[in-house]
Design a protein around this motif. Sequence first.
Motif, PDB file in Angstrom:
ATOM      1  N   VAL A  68       1.692  -2.329   0.153  1.00 51.67           N
ATOM      2  CA  VAL A  68       2.398  -1.926   1.374  1.00 51.67           C
ATOM      3  C   VAL A  68       3.662  -2.769   1.479  1.00 51.67           C
ATOM      4  CG1 VAL A  68       2.272  -1.726   3.883  1.00 51.67           C
ATOM      5  CG2 VAL A  68       0.246  -1.252   2.484  1.00 51.67           C
ATOM      6  N   GLU A  69       4.789  -2.102   1.726  1.00 50.83           N
ATOM      7  CA  GLU A  69       6.077  -2.784   1.789  1.00 50.83           C
ATOM      8  C   GLU A  69       6.720  -2.568   3.162  1.00 50.83           C
ATOM      9  OE1 GLU A  69       8.358  -1.043  -1.287  1.00 50.83           O
ATOM     10  OE2 GLU A  69       7.134  -1.830  -2.936  1.00 50.83           O
ATOM     11  N   ARG A  70       7.518  -3.555   3.544  1.00 52.63           N
ATOM     12  CA  ARG A  70       8.360  -3.431   4.729  1.00 52.63           C
ATOM     13  C   ARG A  70       9.747  -3.941   4.356  1.00 52.63           C
ATOM     14  NH1 ARG A  70       6.124  -6.752   8.185  1.00 52.63           N
ATOM     15  NH2 ARG A  70       4.824  -5.264   9.345  1.00 52.63           N
ATOM     16  N   ASP A  71      10.731  -3.080   4.475  1.00 48.46           N
ATOM     17  CA  ASP A  71      12.110  -3.403   4.094  1.00 48.46           C
ATOM     18  C   ASP A  71      12.200  -3.860   2.644  1.00 48.46           C
ATOM     19  OD1 ASP A  71      12.900  -2.806   6.694  1.00 48.46           O
ATOM     20  OD2 ASP A  71      12.608  -4.882   7.365  1.00 48.46           O
ATOM     21  N   GLY A  72      11.412  -3.221   1.774  1.00 45.45           N
ATOM     22  CA  GLY A  72      11.453  -3.541   0.355  1.00 45.45           C
ATOM     23  C   GLY A  72      10.659  -4.760  -0.052  1.00 45.45           C
ATOM     24  N   GLN A  73      10.051  -5.468   0.899  1.00 48.80           N
ATOM     25  CA  GLN A  73       9.276  -6.662   0.602  1.00 48.80           C
ATOM     26  C   GLN A  73       7.784  -6.366   0.781  1.00 48.80           C
ATOM     27  OE1 GLN A  73      10.608  -9.477  -0.608  1.00 48.80           O
ATOM     28  NE2 GLN A  73      12.652  -8.552  -0.496  1.00 48.80           N
ATOM     29  N   ALA A  74       6.984  -6.827  -0.193  1.00 47.22           N
ATOM     30  CA  ALA A  74       5.544  -6.614  -0.108  1.00 47.22           C
ATOM     31  C   ALA A  74       4.948  -7.455   1.017  1.00 47.22           C
ATOM     32  CB  ALA A  74       4.881  -6.965  -1.433  1.00 47.22           C
ATOM     33  N   ILE A  75       4.031  -6.863   1.764  1.00 42.83           N
ATOM     34  CA  ILE A  75       3.330  -7.557   2.834  1.00 42.83           C
ATOM     35  C   ILE A  75       1.836  -7.483   2.572  1.00 42.83           C
ATOM     36  CG2 ILE A  75       5.165  -7.027   4.489  1.00 42.83           C
ATOM     37  CD1 ILE A  75       3.341  -4.865   5.651  1.00 42.83           C
ATOM     38  N   ALA A  92     -13.343   5.165  -4.109  1.00 41.95           N
ATOM     39  CA  ALA A  92     -14.078   6.397  -3.816  1.00 41.95           C
ATOM     40  C   ALA A  92     -13.265   7.321  -2.914  1.00 41.95           C
ATOM     41  CB  ALA A  92     -15.420   6.065  -3.171  1.00 41.95           C
ATOM     42  N   PHE A  93     -12.558   6.746  -1.947  1.00 42.51           N
ATOM     43  CA  PHE A  93     -11.722   7.546  -1.047  1.00 42.51           C
ATOM     44  C   PHE A  93     -10.592   8.225  -1.820  1.00 42.51           C
ATOM     45  CE2 PHE A  93      -8.270   8.130   1.988  1.00 42.51           C
ATOM     46  CZ  PHE A  93      -8.923   8.758   3.042  1.00 42.51           C
ATOM     47  N   ILE A  94      -9.943   7.479  -2.727  1.00 39.28           N
ATOM     48  CA  ILE A  94      -8.858   8.045  -3.532  1.00 39.28           C
ATOM     49  C   ILE A  94      -9.399   9.107  -4.477  1.00 39.28           C
ATOM     50  CG2 ILE A  94      -7.143   7.511  -5.295  1.00 39.28           C
ATOM     51  CD1 ILE A  94      -6.804   4.779  -3.987  1.00 39.28           C
ATOM     52  N   GLU A  95     -10.560   8.838  -5.076  1.00 35.05           N
ATOM     53  CA  GLU A  95     -11.157   9.813  -5.987  1.00 35.05           C
ATOM     54  C   GLU A  95     -11.444  11.129  -5.272  1.00 35.05           C
ATOM     55  OE1 GLU A  95     -15.062  10.257  -8.936  1.00 35.05           O
ATOM     56  OE2 GLU A  95     -14.893   8.585  -7.538  1.00 35.05           O
ATOM     57  N   TYR A  96     -11.979  11.053  -4.063  1.00 30.81           N
ATOM     58  CA  TYR A  96     -12.286  12.268  -3.309  1.00 30.81           C
ATOM     59  C   TYR A  96     -11.014  13.040  -2.993  1.00 30.81           C
ATOM     60  CZ  TYR A  96     -15.231  15.166  -0.325  1.00 30.81           C
ATOM     61  OH  TYR A  96     -15.924  16.223   0.208  1.00 30.81           O
ATOM     62  N   ALA A  97      -9.940  12.324  -2.663  1.00 28.68           N
ATOM     63  CA  ALA A  97      -8.673  12.993  -2.342  1.00 28.68           C
ATOM     64  C   ALA A  97      -8.096  13.683  -3.572  1.00 28.68           C
ATOM     65  CB  ALA A  97      -7.690  11.986  -1.768  1.00 28.68           C
ATOM     66  N   VAL A  98      -8.094  12.989  -4.730  1.00 27.43           N
ATOM     67  CA  VAL A  98      -7.505  13.558  -5.946  1.00 27.43           C
ATOM     68  C   VAL A  98      -8.304  14.764  -6.425  1.00 27.43           C
ATOM     69  CG1 VAL A  98      -6.982  13.095  -8.376  1.00 27.43           C
ATOM     70  CG2 VAL A  98      -6.434  11.393  -6.638  1.00 27.43           C
ATOM     71  N   THR A  99      -9.629  14.665  -6.465  1.00 28.31           N
ATOM     72  CA  THR A  99     -10.436  15.798  -6.910  1.00 28.31           C
ATOM     73  C   THR A  99     -10.309  16.980  -5.960  1.00 28.31           C
ATOM     74  OG1 THR A  99     -12.360  14.791  -5.801  1.00 28.31           O
ATOM     75  CG2 THR A  99     -12.101  14.381  -8.160  1.00 28.31           C
ATOM     76  N   SER A 100     -10.213  16.725  -4.666  1.00 28.35           N
ATOM     77  CA  SER A 100     -10.029  17.822  -3.710  1.00 28.35           C
ATOM     78  C   SER A 100      -8.713  18.535  -3.955  1.00 28.35           C
ATOM     79  CB  SER A 100     -10.089  17.289  -2.272  1.00 28.35           C
ATOM     80  OG  SER A 100     -11.353  16.740  -1.966  1.00 28.35           O
ATOM     81  N   LEU A 101      -7.661  17.779  -4.249  1.00 33.41           N
ATOM     82  CA  LEU A 101      -6.355  18.390  -4.490  1.00 33.41           C
ATOM     83  C   LEU A 101      -6.368  19.256  -5.740  1.00 33.41           C
ATOM     84  CD1 LEU A 101      -3.978  15.402  -3.627  1.00 33.41           C
ATOM     85  CD2 LEU A 101      -4.135  17.577  -2.395  1.00 33.41           C
ATOM     86  N   GLU A 322       0.277   8.641  -0.925  1.00 30.96           N
ATOM     87  CA  GLU A 322       1.213   7.621  -0.440  1.00 30.96           C
ATOM     88  C   GLU A 322       1.871   8.052   0.870  1.00 30.96           C
ATOM     89  OE1 GLU A 322       2.844   5.653  -4.665  1.00 30.96           O
ATOM     90  OE2 GLU A 322       4.017   7.135  -3.546  1.00 30.96           O
ATOM     91  N   GLN A 323       2.382   9.276   0.904  1.00 29.65           N
ATOM     92  CA  GLN A 323       3.095   9.746   2.088  1.00 29.65           C
ATOM     93  C   GLN A 323       2.157   9.882   3.277  1.00 29.65           C
ATOM     94  OE1 GLN A 323       6.518  10.177   2.161  1.00 29.65           O
ATOM     95  NE2 GLN A 323       6.062  10.182   4.358  1.00 29.65           N
ATOM     96  N   ALA A 324       0.927  10.334   3.023  1.00 22.33           N
ATOM     97  CA  ALA A 324      -0.035  10.472   4.120  1.00 22.33           C
ATOM     98  C   ALA A 324      -0.376   9.110   4.719  1.00 22.33           C
ATOM     99  CB  ALA A 324      -1.298  11.166   3.615  1.00 22.33           C
ATOM    100  N   LEU A 325      -0.589   8.104   3.855  1.00 17.75           N
ATOM    101  CA  LEU A 325      -0.881   6.763   4.371  1.00 17.75           C
ATOM    102  C   LEU A 325       0.334   6.175   5.080  1.00 17.75           C
ATOM    103  CD1 LEU A 325      -2.935   5.256   1.391  1.00 17.75           C
ATOM    104  CD2 LEU A 325      -3.812   5.979   3.631  1.00 17.75           C
ATOM    105  N   THR A 326       1.532   6.410   4.536  1.00 12.68           N
ATOM    106  CA  THR A 326       2.747   5.904   5.175  1.00 12.68           C
ATOM    107  C   THR A 326       2.914   6.490   6.571  1.00 12.68           C
ATOM    108  OG1 THR A 326       3.823   5.598   3.027  1.00 12.68           O
ATOM    109  CG2 THR A 326       5.262   5.736   4.964  1.00 12.68           C
ATOM    110  N   LYS A 334       5.562   1.121   4.275  1.00 14.35           N
ATOM    111  CA  LYS A 334       5.409   2.166   3.269  1.00 14.35           C
ATOM    112  C   LYS A 334       4.307   1.785   2.295  1.00 14.35           C
ATOM    113  CE  LYS A 334      10.209   3.789   3.317  1.00 14.35           C
ATOM    114  NZ  LYS A 334      11.422   4.053   2.494  1.00 14.35           N
ATOM    115  N   ALA A 335       3.495   2.774   1.941  1.00 16.08           N
ATOM    116  CA  ALA A 335       2.427   2.582   0.961  1.00 16.08           C
ATOM    117  C   ALA A 335       2.908   3.066  -0.399  1.00 16.08           C
ATOM    118  CB  ALA A 335       1.167   3.330   1.379  1.00 16.08           C
ATOM    119  N   ARG A 336       2.643   2.283  -1.438  1.00 12.98           N
ATOM    120  CA  ARG A 336       3.081   2.620  -2.787  1.00 12.98           C
ATOM    121  C   ARG A 336       1.968   2.301  -3.782  1.00 12.98           C
ATOM    122  NH1 ARG A 336       6.320   5.162  -0.664  1.00 12.98           N
ATOM    123  NH2 ARG A 336       8.604   5.063  -0.745  1.00 12.98           N
ATOM    124  N   PHE A 337       1.683   3.257  -4.668  1.00  8.40           N
ATOM    125  CA  PHE A 337       0.762   3.002  -5.767  1.00  8.40           C
ATOM    126  C   PHE A 337       1.464   2.157  -6.827  1.00  8.40           C
ATOM    127  CE2 PHE A 337      -1.724   6.613  -4.193  1.00  8.40           C
ATOM    128  CZ  PHE A 337      -3.018   6.165  -4.418  1.00  8.40           C
TER     129      PHE A 337
END
Length: 403
Positions: A68-75, A92-101, A322-326, A334-337
Motif C-alpha cells: 500500500v502506497e501513499r504519495d508514492g511511498q510505501a506505508i 485464499a481471498f485472492i485465489e477466490y477472486a481470480v478463479t471467479s473472474l 488492486e483497483q477494488a481495494l484502492t 493505493k494498493a499494488r501487487f
Amino acid sequence: MSFWSKVREQLAAFVAYMAESPEYAGDVRPPARERQTAVTTERALSLSTVYRGIQIHATAACQLSIAVERDGQAIKTPPLVEQPDVDESQSAFIEYAVTSLYIDGNAFWRIIRDGAGRVINLVALNPNEVRVNVEYDRENRETITFGWRGLTLKRDEVKHLQLLRIPGMRRGLGPIQAAQIEVRGALDARDYGAMWLSDSSIPDGVLSTEAELAPGDADKYKHVWYGRNQDGTPRDDEKNNSERLRVLGKGLSYTPLFLKPSDVQFLETQQYSTIQMARLIGAPASIMLVAVEGNSETYSNVEQEWIGYVRFGLMKSLREIEQALTDLLPRGQKARFKVDALLRTDTKTRYEAHALSLNPQTGWATVDEVRALESMTPLTDEQRTELANRKPTPAAPKEPISA
C-alpha cells in the motif's frame, strides 16, 4: 432432357419414395437439430487444460504480496489489505477472486462497514448466486442493485469486479462464456477419444470375400468366427473352447483394424485442444506443457513468455483486485501487487546485474537497495565495518600462451 431437369426428376422421385415410406410417415423434412445447451462451469473444468490454466492464474496470484502506497511511498499494510476477510487468509481471498473472474467473468465482494462507515471486512460471494439489477427513473438515471440469496444489496454494499467489460452487458464476460463452441468442441473430442476403445459398436476387424454372399451368409460367418453355431446359439463346448485359431473358407480373408497408439489416444487433437484452451485462458504454453509448432523453447523465449503472461494475461485480474481495494481504502492510499517475484530471473543473472549496479565507477545503487530487492534487511553497523575491511579477492594469474 437437360441436366437440371433430370436432377429435379430424381429429387421428385426421392421425395415421393420418402413420403410413402412408413418409417417417415409422410414427413420428408430433415429432423430438427437439438438445441445445444450451454457448457456449465463444472463441465468446462472437467477439461484438464481449462482446470490447469485457471489454477496457474490462481497459483501465480497467490504468490504475490500487496503493498500500500501513499504519495508514492510505501506505508504499513492496513488490516483490510493484509487480511480482507477475517475468516480467510489473504491468499485464499485472492485465489477466490481470480478463479471467479476466469470461471464466471465476475467476482463480487460484500462490503461490511462499522458504525462510522469504515470498511472493516470483505466477504467473497459466489458469482452464480449474484444477480445484477438495473432500474431507470424518469430522467433516465440508473440505479444498480445486487440480488443475493433473497437480499437486495445496494451498490455501496457490493464491490463488482469484471474480467472483460462489454458495452450493454452488466456482467463481465469470462472465457468459458465467450467461447462456448470451442470449449464444447474440446469436450466432444475428449469424450470421443475416451469412448473409442470401450464402444462395442466399433468392429475389431473385417471378414471380406470377393464372392457373392447369399442372404444370411454374413451373419453365419460372423457367428462361426466368434466361436458360436451358425445360428448364433452358443456351442456346448464354448466354455472350454480355448482355441485361438480360426479357419477361413469360401475365399474369406480377415483384416484386423489396427490403430497406432497415437491415433487411439488422439494425440494431435489433444495437443491442438491444449493450445486452444491455453490461448483462451491466457496461460503460458510452456507451463501447460505443450509446445507450439515452429517455436523453439529457449531460456530467453520462456523469460519473454512469462513477461508477456504477466503483462497481458494475469495483470487484468490483478488490476481489478488492486483497483477494488484502492477504492475501499482511505483517500490517497493505493494498493499494488508486487509482481517482481514472477519476473525475477535466475540467481546467477540476478547477481551479475547486482554487481553492475554496485560497480564503484558505473554503479547506481547502494548495498541496502540491492538487499531490499532480495527481501533482505539493511546492513548493520558491524556488517558495514566488516564489508569495508574486506580485501578484494586477487584475480587468478593468467597462464602464459605457449608458442
